[in-house]
Every structure is written in structure tokens, then in C-alpha cells.
Design a protein around this motif. Structure first.
Motif, PDB file in Angstrom:
ATOM      1  N   THR A 192       6.529  91.550  40.224  1.00 13.75           N
ATOM      2  CA  THR A 192       7.885  91.276  39.746  1.00 13.75           C
ATOM      3  C   THR A 192       8.018  91.483  38.246  1.00 13.75           C
ATOM      4  O   THR A 192       9.129  91.596  37.730  1.00 13.75           O
ATOM      5  CB  THR A 192       8.290  89.833  40.083  1.00 13.75           C
ATOM      6  OG1 THR A 192       7.399  88.927  39.422  1.00 13.75           O
ATOM      7  CG2 THR A 192       8.247  89.585  41.574  1.00 13.75           C
ATOM      8  N   TRP A 242      10.739  92.600  35.952  1.00 10.71           N
ATOM      9  CA  TRP A 242      11.367  91.807  34.905  1.00 10.71           C
ATOM     10  C   TRP A 242      11.337  92.505  33.547  1.00 10.71           C
ATOM     11  O   TRP A 242      12.321  92.459  32.794  1.00 10.71           O
ATOM     12  CB  TRP A 242      10.662  90.457  34.833  1.00 10.71           C
ATOM     13  CG  TRP A 242      11.280  89.504  33.877  1.00 10.71           C
ATOM     14  CD1 TRP A 242      12.490  88.882  33.995  1.00 10.71           C
ATOM     15  CD2 TRP A 242      10.722  89.071  32.625  1.00 10.71           C
ATOM     16  NE1 TRP A 242      12.719  88.082  32.903  1.00 10.71           N
ATOM     17  CE2 TRP A 242      11.644  88.178  32.047  1.00 10.71           C
ATOM     18  CE3 TRP A 242       9.536  89.340  31.947  1.00 10.71           C
ATOM     19  CZ2 TRP A 242      11.418  87.547  30.820  1.00 10.71           C
ATOM     20  CZ3 TRP A 242       9.301  88.718  30.736  1.00 10.71           C
ATOM     21  CH2 TRP A 242      10.229  87.847  30.188  1.00 10.71           C
ATOM     22  N   ARG A 292      13.858  95.146  33.514  1.00  6.40           N
ATOM     23  CA  ARG A 292      15.182  94.527  33.494  1.00  6.40           C
ATOM     24  C   ARG A 292      15.585  94.178  32.066  1.00  6.40           C
ATOM     25  O   ARG A 292      16.735  94.401  31.665  1.00  6.40           O
ATOM     26  CB  ARG A 292      15.162  93.270  34.368  1.00  6.40           C
ATOM     27  CG  ARG A 292      16.429  92.441  34.281  1.00  6.40           C
ATOM     28  CD  ARG A 292      16.329  91.189  35.124  1.00  6.40           C
ATOM     29  NE  ARG A 292      17.451  90.309  34.891  1.00  6.40           N
ATOM     30  CZ  ARG A 292      17.652  89.161  35.522  1.00  6.40           C
ATOM     31  NH1 ARG A 292      16.771  88.764  36.430  1.00  6.40           N
ATOM     32  NH2 ARG A 292      18.700  88.405  35.247  1.00  6.40           N
ATOM     33  N   GLN A 298      18.772  95.706  29.999  1.00  6.93           N
ATOM     34  CA  GLN A 298      19.793  94.890  29.350  1.00  6.93           C
ATOM     35  C   GLN A 298      19.897  95.180  27.857  1.00  6.93           C
ATOM     36  O   GLN A 298      20.928  94.893  27.244  1.00  6.93           O
ATOM     37  CB  GLN A 298      19.491  93.410  29.589  1.00  6.93           C
ATOM     38  CG  GLN A 298      19.668  92.982  31.036  1.00  6.93           C
ATOM     39  CD  GLN A 298      19.248  91.551  31.280  1.00  6.93           C
ATOM     40  OE1 GLN A 298      18.421  91.005  30.546  1.00  6.93           O
ATOM     41  NE2 GLN A 298      19.800  90.927  32.325  1.00  6.93           N
ATOM     42  N   ARG A 301      17.137  89.066  46.138  1.00  8.18           N
ATOM     43  CA  ARG A 301      16.579  88.979  44.791  1.00  8.18           C
ATOM     44  C   ARG A 301      15.494  90.020  44.527  1.00  8.18           C
ATOM     45  O   ARG A 301      15.346  90.480  43.394  1.00  8.18           O
ATOM     46  CB  ARG A 301      16.000  87.578  44.554  1.00  8.18           C
ATOM     47  CG  ARG A 301      17.053  86.512  44.351  1.00  8.18           C
ATOM     48  CD  ARG A 301      16.424  85.166  44.046  1.00  8.18           C
ATOM     49  NE  ARG A 301      17.426  84.161  43.764  1.00  8.18           N
ATOM     50  CZ  ARG A 301      17.982  83.970  42.562  1.00  8.18           C
ATOM     51  NH1 ARG A 301      17.596  84.714  41.543  1.00  8.18           N
ATOM     52  NH2 ARG A 301      18.886  83.035  42.390  1.00  8.18           N
ATOM     53  N   TYR A 302      14.731  90.406  45.538  1.00  6.23           N
ATOM     54  CA  TYR A 302      13.544  91.211  45.279  1.00  6.23           C
ATOM     55  C   TYR A 302      13.582  92.603  45.898  1.00  6.23           C
ATOM     56  O   TYR A 302      12.637  93.380  45.710  1.00  6.23           O
ATOM     57  CB  TYR A 302      12.298  90.476  45.782  1.00  6.23           C
ATOM     58  CG  TYR A 302      12.080  89.177  45.059  1.00  6.23           C
ATOM     59  CD1 TYR A 302      11.687  89.160  43.730  1.00  6.23           C
ATOM     60  CD2 TYR A 302      12.312  87.954  45.688  1.00  6.23           C
ATOM     61  CE1 TYR A 302      11.498  87.971  43.052  1.00  6.23           C
ATOM     62  CE2 TYR A 302      12.129  86.765  45.025  1.00  6.23           C
ATOM     63  CZ  TYR A 302      11.727  86.771  43.701  1.00  6.23           C
ATOM     64  OH  TYR A 302      11.560  85.588  43.031  1.00  6.23           O
ATOM     65  N   LEU A 325      22.932  94.361  37.637  1.00 12.66           N
ATOM     66  CA  LEU A 325      21.519  94.751  37.615  1.00 12.66           C
ATOM     67  C   LEU A 325      21.257  95.960  38.502  1.00 12.66           C
ATOM     68  O   LEU A 325      20.123  96.201  38.895  1.00 12.66           O
ATOM     69  CB  LEU A 325      20.648  93.575  38.062  1.00 12.66           C
ATOM     70  CG  LEU A 325      20.648  92.362  37.129  1.00 12.66           C
ATOM     71  CD1 LEU A 325      19.832  91.243  37.720  1.00 12.66           C
ATOM     72  CD2 LEU A 325      20.144  92.733  35.752  1.00 12.66           C
ATOM     73  N   HIS A 332      17.721  98.582  42.080  1.00 16.39           N
ATOM     74  CA  HIS A 332      18.160  97.207  41.862  1.00 16.39           C
ATOM     75  C   HIS A 332      17.033  96.426  41.200  1.00 16.39           C
ATOM     76  O   HIS A 332      15.912  96.372  41.702  1.00 16.39           O
ATOM     77  CB  HIS A 332      18.531  96.540  43.190  1.00 16.39           C
ATOM     78  CG  HIS A 332      18.888  95.090  43.040  1.00 16.39           C
ATOM     79  ND1 HIS A 332      17.992  94.079  43.297  1.00 16.39           N
ATOM     80  CD2 HIS A 332      20.036  94.479  42.637  1.00 16.39           C
ATOM     81  CE1 HIS A 332      18.569  92.918  43.064  1.00 16.39           C
ATOM     82  NE2 HIS A 332      19.808  93.128  42.671  1.00 16.39           N
ATOM     83  N   GLU A 385      15.528  89.643  40.513  1.00 12.01           N
ATOM     84  CA  GLU A 385      16.109  88.450  39.904  1.00 12.01           C
ATOM     85  C   GLU A 385      15.218  87.248  40.199  1.00 12.01           C
ATOM     86  O   GLU A 385      15.591  86.363  40.970  1.00 12.01           O
ATOM     87  CB  GLU A 385      17.509  88.195  40.436  1.00 12.01           C
ATOM     88  CG  GLU A 385      18.498  89.310  40.176  1.00 12.01           C
ATOM     89  CD  GLU A 385      19.862  88.987  40.740  1.00 12.01           C
ATOM     90  OE1 GLU A 385      20.545  88.120  40.155  1.00 12.01           O
ATOM     91  OE2 GLU A 385      20.225  89.574  41.767  1.00 12.01           O
ATOM     92  N   THR A 445      13.430  83.658  39.937  1.00 10.71           N
ATOM     93  CA  THR A 445      13.916  82.370  39.454  1.00 10.71           C
ATOM     94  C   THR A 445      12.925  81.279  39.822  1.00 10.71           C
ATOM     95  O   THR A 445      12.167  81.417  40.790  1.00 10.71           O
ATOM     96  CB  THR A 445      15.292  82.031  40.053  1.00 10.71           C
ATOM     97  OG1 THR A 445      15.732  80.766  39.550  1.00 10.71           O
ATOM     98  CG2 THR A 445      15.216  81.958  41.569  1.00 10.71           C
TER      99      THR A 445
END
Length: 601
Positions: free
Chosen positions: A131, A138, A141, A145, A348-349, A359, A365, A368, A370
């Protein structure tokens, strides 16, 4: 007449003690002979043997082929680059952390958090790092951003540091605990004398701390080398069997040839590696032996001490909490995923765009992750606990680990005690052979061991896994180094009192090496609790497989369900660790009571 009788009794006692010692050493010697030395000799024989025209010939043709293989050279180059970086680094970081722990004196809860990375199932570990470093992970990601393009972390210039990060996270806490145990054994009198004589911190560190810790340093070095092969599990899950050239290690070469049962190539490659490693390990062992022999006694292992209540306590508690969070982050991440619904985990994955949001970009994709799932659900746990296949695998793991740990502790303590008591040159040579067998990669011995158990018709039973684990030389190595320097006066006093060798071990030596037994228990339990390779090779019946085999396929399976299984799978190791801590707490309270009674008298 009486003098002759006394001499005769002394000789009989000596022969009785010698017979008892060799009886204690016999299980370890036979196990190592048939399960390690014999497979190694078969390995050595296979590396020189080749068949041409229906005839068997012996020579160095396999070695020539291996040395000329560019893939082998690439794997060896990357492996040594990796090992030469991570082994010194993990030793320095772990020792620094252990020194800080000794100064802070944290509670057992923090020590518990340090150990968890070492025992977390490989599938959970790989999923966590996936991840972070995957294309839709991440890190990319964050770059997205910030308006930057995604990076292929597994094939770029930083790819080599991914296994380094994985290795440090997995082993730093456990090795720090090993160093911490060694630091707690150093008698305070040494530091008090050095302080009175005006020795500086550097002198105290090198002349007392490091010299006294030399057996522990040797243990960590050997375990760190063995760990450099164990990290291959996570690498296979993350990058496959044929990763980028910077990530292709010697472990990949061994495993790929193991799958094809290419024993001559596998053996020749391993023999070359062993020769290089032993040329480094043996001088290091001789140096630490010379250093450790300068100390004549060991303090009693004590994991619990009164906490420091100085004005810096708040800062230390904050730092301790931050370090604990760092160690616990993948575990918390796994617990979070286990409390999500299957739909939420997919949302999320999944790398596919299931819905347009901030995202989603270019057909990709971003994940996300958490730590606070919402809504919470225990459906994953219900699916896992109500499935008879998973429960059977769980209890298979419990049975295997319990038998292995119990047998390994007994055999290792008995074998180490004989190495400690018999001061002969041939025992030193035999101990060096134990070290040699330790550094042999497990992949090399799997095939000869499989042939051995196939001959005994045990290849499909648990004995094919339990016996090599019980007689693994690593336990004798760890315990014997901790026994070195034990005061001979205590042994002689027990002998004058008529105690036999087994009584001396049980009443005199064993109570003073509980730290080593604790470390060994945790190491062996964690190593064989997460067993994968041996189970796949030796167990053909799917009903006999341990749960660790199922959890190793986390990236290809239902991530929520496997996360729930991973959390359940952590419960036994947590109970084992808690039991060890409680045992040491009870021992410490007893030693305090005895000390207080002596002072009153």
C-alpha cells in the motif's frame, strides 16, 4: 587404604559425569548428524557430480557453469550489497535502541510492541508495504496530490532501499530486545569501578559494554545473516520471482532453482556462498571468543527494573510512544482492514476505478488506507472463525509450533551445556561445524531433507518439519554463547556437594540463563509459527497445512478475510510473549525475596 578408596570413588564419579554429559549431548549430535550434516554432505556431493553419456563423473563443471551464469552473479552481487548494508546497520540501530531502552526502562508493553514486527505474518507485512510502494500506493498518492507523476518504486533508482526498509522494520525490535537482555546481564560493579578510576564514556563502552556483549553481538550477526534470507518471503509477495535487476537477490536464484528441483546448480551456488560467508564468520567468532573470555561471571538476566521518574520522564514517555507506534503501525493497519466490510476493502484498495473521485487518474485508482475504519464490522472474523478449513489450519499451526518449541528448547539447552562443560579441542571444532550449518540457506537443505524423509516414508507427515526444527543448531549456538563466562566456582561448589551434571544444569546454570532461553523461545516460535517453505515442500495433504501458508497469499486473496486471519494468528504469539514476561517477573520477585532474606540474616 582410605586414600585408594577415595581415588576410586573420584574416578567412578568422573566416569559417571562424563557418561551423563555425553548422554545429554547425544540427541543434538544425532539430530544434527542425520538432518544437517548428512544433507550437507549430499549437497556437497551433488555439487561435484554430473552425468554425461549415462556415466557419473565428478568435477568442477557445475561451479564453472555457476560462475559463468550472469543471473547468479547478479543475485550474489545484490545480495552482498544488501547484506553488507543491512547487517551492520541493524546491529548499530538495535544496539543504540537497546542502550536507550536501558536508560529509559520502559514497561513490558513497549517491549511487546517491539517484537510484533518479527512475528506478524508475511502476508500482512507485504500487504502493508504494498500500500506504500505500489504504483497506486500511498507515496504515489502524495505525489499525485502535489501535481507530480507516479513513480515505479520497484524499478527506479530507490528500489534497492525497499528491502532495506522492510528488513530494518522487521528485525530491529527483536535484535534490540536481544541486546537489551545482554545489557541487563552486565554487573554494575564494572561500571562503578570504571567511574571511580575516571574512565570516559568511550572507554567504558568499548572496554566493558561492547566486550561483555561480544557473545550477544555474535548472536545478532548470525541471526541477522539468517534474516537476510528470510526477508525473501516479503520480496516474493511484493515483486514476484523475477523482480527488477536491482531487487533480484541470491534468494530469488535459490528459490527459482528449488522449484525446478535443480539440485546440482542449487548445491554448487550454495557451496560457493558458504565458503565466502565462513571466511568472514569464523574470524569474527574467534575475536568475540577472545573478548568474552576476559569476563568471569555473568549477572542474572533481569528484564524488569524500576522506572526512571526524573524530570525527563515525560519526554521519554513521548519518545517511547512514538517508537511503539512506529513498530505497531502495520499491525494497527491489519486490524483496521479486518474490521472493514468486503465492499469497503475493495473500494479502498482496488487499483481499478470503481467510482470517479479525486484519487482517480488515467485509469488508476489510488489506495485509501486508514487506521479508523467506518462503518465497523466483524463479518470478516465470523467468516474466518466459522470456516472449518481455516480453523483446522490454525490448530495445525498450534500443534507444530508447540512441539517444535518444546523439543528445541530441551535439545538446545542440553547440547549447549555439554559445549560449556567439555573443554576439549574437538568440541571447539564441532561448535564451528554448528556455526557452518547455521549459515547454510534453508533452501539448500530442503531437497536433501526431502529425500531423507522420503526414504523413511515420512515426507507427508509433520515429523518432516518438526525434526529439522527441533535439532536446528541455532538454539545450541545462542544458549552456549550465553553460558560462556559462567563462574566455575558455582559448578565446583555444586560438585563438592555431590550434584550430578543434570542437577548442576537444572539448579545452577539454567536459572542464570533465562534471558537466553526467553530469546530462543521467542525466536523459534516466531520462526516456525510463520513457516511456509517447509510446509509447502513436505506436506502434500492440504488438510495438514498450517495457517501461515494461507496467510502468505494475502495479495492474491480476500484482503479483509486474510487480515482477520492475521489478527487471530497473532493471538498465540502474544500469549507466549506475555507468559515469558510473567515468568521473568515472578523470577525477579523471588530473587528479590531471597536477597532480602540474606540481608536480614
Amino acid at each position: 587404604m582410605r586414600k585408594g578408596t577415595d581415588n576410586m570413588k573420584g574416578k567412578l564419579r568422573h566416569h559417571s559425569n562424563a557418561a551423563a554429559l555425553w548422554g545429554m549431548f547425544l540427541p543434538s549430535a544425532l539430530g544434527v548428524m542425520f538432518l544437517y550434516i548428512l544433507p550437507f554432505l549430499l549437497t556437497l556431493n551433488s555439487s561435484f557430480r554430473s552425468r554425461t553419456g549415462g556415466k557419473t563423473e565428478y568435477g568442477f563443471s557445475h561451479y564453472a557453469d555457476i560462475l559463468g551464469n550472469p543471473v547468479f552473479r547478479l543475485g550474489v552481487k545484490n545480495f552482498f550489497r544488501f547484506a553488507l548494508l543491512v547487517i551492520p546497520l541493524v546491529c548499530v540501530v538495535s544496539l543504540a535502541l537497546a542502550l536507550a531502552l536501558k536508560r529509559w526502562e520502559p514497561g513490558s508493553g513497549f517491549l511487546f510492541s517491539m517484537l510484533l514486527p518479527f512475528v506478524v505474518p508475511s502476508g500482512s507485512t507485504a500487504f502493508f508495504w504494498n500500500t506504500i510502494f505500489s504504483l497506486n500506493g500511498w507515496l504515489n498518492r502524495l505525489r499525485f496530490q502535489c501535481g507530480l507523476e507516479p513513480v515505479m518504486w520497484d524499478s527506479g533508482r530507490w528500489s534497492f532501499f525497499i528491502p532495506v526498509i522492510l528488513y530494518l522494520w522487521k528485525f530491529c525490535g527483536f535484535f534490540a530486545l536481544v541486546f537489551y537482555a545482554g545489557l541487563r546481564q552486565i554487573p554494575d560493579e564494572y561500571y562503578e569501578i570504571a567511574r571511580i578510576e575516571g574512565a570516559g564514556r568511550r572507554t567504558v563502552f568499548f572496554r566493558i559494554t561492547l566486550a561483555y556483549l561480544s557473545p550477544v553481538v555474535m548472536i545478532v550477526l548470525l541471526l541477522a545473516f539468517i534474516g537476510s534470507f528470510q526477508i525473501s518471503r516479503e520480496l516474493f509477495m511484493l515483486f514476484g520471482r523475477y523482480p527488477h535487476s536491482d531487487l533480484y537477490l541470491f534468494q530469488h536464484f535459490l528459490n527459482n532453482h528449488l522449484d525446478r528441483m535443480n539440485l546440482p546448480v542449487l548445491c554448487s551456488a550454495s557451496v560457493l556462498l558458504i565458503l565466502v560467508v565462513c571466511s568472514v564468520v569464523m574470524p569474527v567468532w574467534l575475536v568475540q571468543k577472545r573478548l568474552s573470555d576476559t569476563f568471569e561471571k555473568r549477572g542474572e538476566f533481569n528484564l524488569f527494573s524500576p522506572r526512571n521518574r526524573s524530570g525527563k520522564g515525560r519526554v521519554r514517555r513521548i519518545l517511547t510512544a512514538a517508537l511503539a507506534l512506529l513498530f505497531l503501525l502495520p499491525v494497527l493497519f491489519t486490524i483496521s482492514n479486518s474490521l472493514m466490510s468486503p465492499v469497503e476493502v475493495t473500494r479502498r484498495y482496488s487499483a481499478e476505478i470503481l467510482e470517479q473521485n479525486g484519487l482517480s487518474r488515467g485509469g488508476l485508482h489510488f489506495m485509501e488506507p486508514t487506521l479508523l475504519p467506518w462503518p465497523l464490522t466483524i463479518s470478516q472474523y465470523k467468516d474466518f472463525l466459522l470456516n472449518p478449513v481455516y480453523l483446522r489450519m490454525f490448530w495445525n499451526s498450534v500443534l507444530l509450533a508447540a512441539l517444535i518449541v518444546a523439543g528445541h528448547i530441551v535439545v538446545s539447552v542440553l547440547g549447549a551445556f555439554v559445549f560449556f562443560r567439555v573443554k576439549k579441542r574437538y568440541m571447539t571444532i564441532l561448535f564451528m561445524a554448528y556455526i557452518l550449518l547455521m549459515v547454510i540457506p534453508a533452501q539448500v537443505l530442503l531437497t536433501p531433507q526431502f529425500v531423507f524423509f522420503q526414504t523413511l516414508r515420512l515426507e507427508g507427515s509433520y515429523w518432516a518439519i518438526i525434526l529439522p526444527a527441533v535439532f536446528n543448531p541455532v538454539g545450541v549456538f545462542i544458549v552456549s554463547l550465553q553460558m560462556r563466562g559462567f563462574p566455575q566456582e558455582c559448578i565446583e561448589a555444586a560438585q563438592l556437594g555431590g550434584a550430578g551434571e543434570l542437577c548442576i544444569l537444572r539448579r545452577v546454570v539454567l536459572p542464570n540463563i533465562k534471558g537466553a532461553v526467553l530469546v530462543l523461545t521467542l525466536y523459534i516460535f516466531a520462526e516456525y509459527w510463520n513457516i511456509v517453505d517447509q510446509a509447502v515442500v513436505f506436506l502434500s495433504n492440504q488438510n495438514r497445512l498450517p495457517l501461515s501458508v494461507f496467510l502468505s497469499d494475502m495479495l492474491q486473496g480476500d484482503m479483509g478475510l486474510v487480515s482477520a486471519g492475521s489478527v487471530v494468528y497473532l493471538i498465540p504469539i502474544c500469549l507466549v510473549f506475555a507468559a515469558c514476561l510473567l515468568g521473568l517477573r515472578e523470577e525477579r520477585s523471588q530473587s528479590k525475596t531471597n536477597t532480602g532474606s540474606e540481608e536480614i540474616k
